[in-house]
Design a protein around this motif. Structure first.
Motif, PDB file in Angstrom:
ATOM      1  N   GLU A  28     151.396   6.680  21.895  1.00  0.00           N
ATOM      2  CA  GLU A  28     150.925   7.691  20.953  1.00  0.00           C
ATOM      3  C   GLU A  28     150.027   8.683  21.677  1.00  0.00           C
ATOM      4  O   GLU A  28     149.294   8.319  22.605  1.00  0.00           O
ATOM      5  CB  GLU A  28     150.138   7.029  19.820  1.00  0.00           C
ATOM      6  CG  GLU A  28     150.939   5.997  19.042  1.00  0.00           C
ATOM      7  CD  GLU A  28     150.053   4.969  18.373  1.00  0.00           C
ATOM      8  OE1 GLU A  28     148.899   4.799  18.832  1.00  0.00           O
ATOM      9  OE2 GLU A  28     150.504   4.352  17.407  1.00  0.00           O
ATOM     10  N   THR A 285     149.753  14.932  16.264  1.00  0.00           N
ATOM     11  CA  THR A 285     150.001  13.649  16.904  1.00  0.00           C
ATOM     12  C   THR A 285     151.505  13.457  17.079  1.00  0.00           C
ATOM     13  O   THR A 285     152.313  13.924  16.271  1.00  0.00           O
ATOM     14  CB  THR A 285     149.449  12.463  16.087  1.00  0.00           C
ATOM     15  OG1 THR A 285     150.209  12.308  14.882  1.00  0.00           O
ATOM     16  CG2 THR A 285     147.992  12.683  15.744  1.00  0.00           C
ATOM     17  N   GLY A 287     154.317  10.252  18.490  1.00  0.00           N
ATOM     18  CA  GLY A 287     154.444   8.878  18.934  1.00  0.00           C
ATOM     19  C   GLY A 287     155.901   8.455  19.066  1.00  0.00           C
ATOM     20  O   GLY A 287     156.784   8.986  18.384  1.00  0.00           O
TER      21      GLY A 287
END
Length: 304
Positions: A28, A285, A287
């Motif tokens: 991540e 973000t 991931g």
């Protein structure tokens, strides 16, 4: 992003018991661009980046129907401070590390009741002077959840963690609801996911609200004649979430939006606190995870 202390343990355990996908491993990355510090007279700004990697190993005891989940996680926080009155340099970069081992036990008590217990020994430090006793933390959780009907489960319990920037005992409420293509997963007061999925479950899209925090030991850093020995930080992320199953068990996750209440507190050896409360700002973000699906009719939670 520091989401794997309480929340990941509960979501993973829930996935094991509901017949859904289980995140066995992943990486991540999160970026929080610089924003102004509230009330700063020097034009101070803060920015930070996060990187994490994890692995979870479920072990199923068929006779007792208990599930043991061993987890390992490494997390890195990189901060950049601009024009701070407590530093002599105009730009200061710092790196902090967190290493977590988690052991979670999922025990079905009846067709409707399930108990989840977890303990998470944690090392959280800047590692500038090696390990000390102050670098070690213990986090834990205890949760019972009840199946009201197919697609609707509720739970409650206690967690001892650093979710709000300090070690506290936190009551938690869990809600998992599914109707057709809509899902609601909540672990209150720290996390809420509401999303729709495609019929083949290759794509999920919705909204995530998440409270993130941590508590990190600093090995006696001298700042403006103060001996800094602890850092605590908290924030609230709100924004859209998309999960896309790329190929086989490989899943990509994208999330973004606004992060609010970005607060950093430095504690001194003299028990004073130097606080920086940042303005709200954007975040992003990304991931990648390995999440094989499970057979719903297996009865033992076996991974395909």
């Amino acid at each position: 992003m520091k989401f794997y202390l309480l929340m990941a343990s509960l979501i993973l355990a829930a996935g094991l018991s509901y017949g859904q996908s289980i995140k066995l491993a992943g990486i991540e990355y999160a970026n929080y661009p610089k924003v102004a510090v509230k009330g700063s007279q020097t034009g101070q700004e803060l920015a930070f980046r996060e990187f994490g990697t994890y692995i979870n190993v479920p072990i199923i005891a068929k006779k007792s129907r208990m599930i043991f989940v061993n987890g390992f996680r490494y997390f890195q926080l990189n901060t950049t401070t601009y024009n701070s009155p407590i530093y002599s340099q105009p730009e200061v970069k710092q790196t902090f590390h967190t290493i977590i081992y988690s052991l979670n036990v999922v025990k079905p008590l009846s067709p409707k009741w399930t108990m989840i217990l977890g303990v998470l020994p944690t090392i959280s430090s800047d590692f500038t002077k090696g390990l000390t006793s102050d670098d070690f933390l213990i986090q834990a959780l205890a949760l019972a959840h009840y199946k009201l009907r197919e697609g609707f489960e509720v739970g409650g319990g206690l967690a001892y963690n650093t979710r709000f920037g300090r070690q506290i005992l936190l009551p938690i409420i869990q809600v998992n609801y599914q109707k057709r293509l809509f899902h609601l997963n909540a672990i209150l007061p720290t996390n809420l996911n509401a999303y729709f999925r495609t019929p083949n479950e290759r794509l999920k899209a919705g909204l995530r609200i998440r409270t993130i925090g941590s508590f990190i030991n600093i090995n006696d850093q001298i700042i403006s004649n103060n001996t800094i020995d602890k850092l605590s930080y908290t924030r609230i992320n709100v924004g859209p979430l998309v999960e896309w199953k790329l190929a086989g068990p490989l899943v990509m996750e994208l999330a973004g939006g606004i992060t609010a209440r970005r607060k950093f507190d430095f504690s001194t050896a003299e028990k004073n606190t130097v606080s920086f409360d940042s303005e709200s700002g954007p975040f992003l973000t990304i991931g990648l995870s390995i999440a094989p699906t499970r057979k719903k009719e297996s009865g033992q939670g076996l991974i395909e």
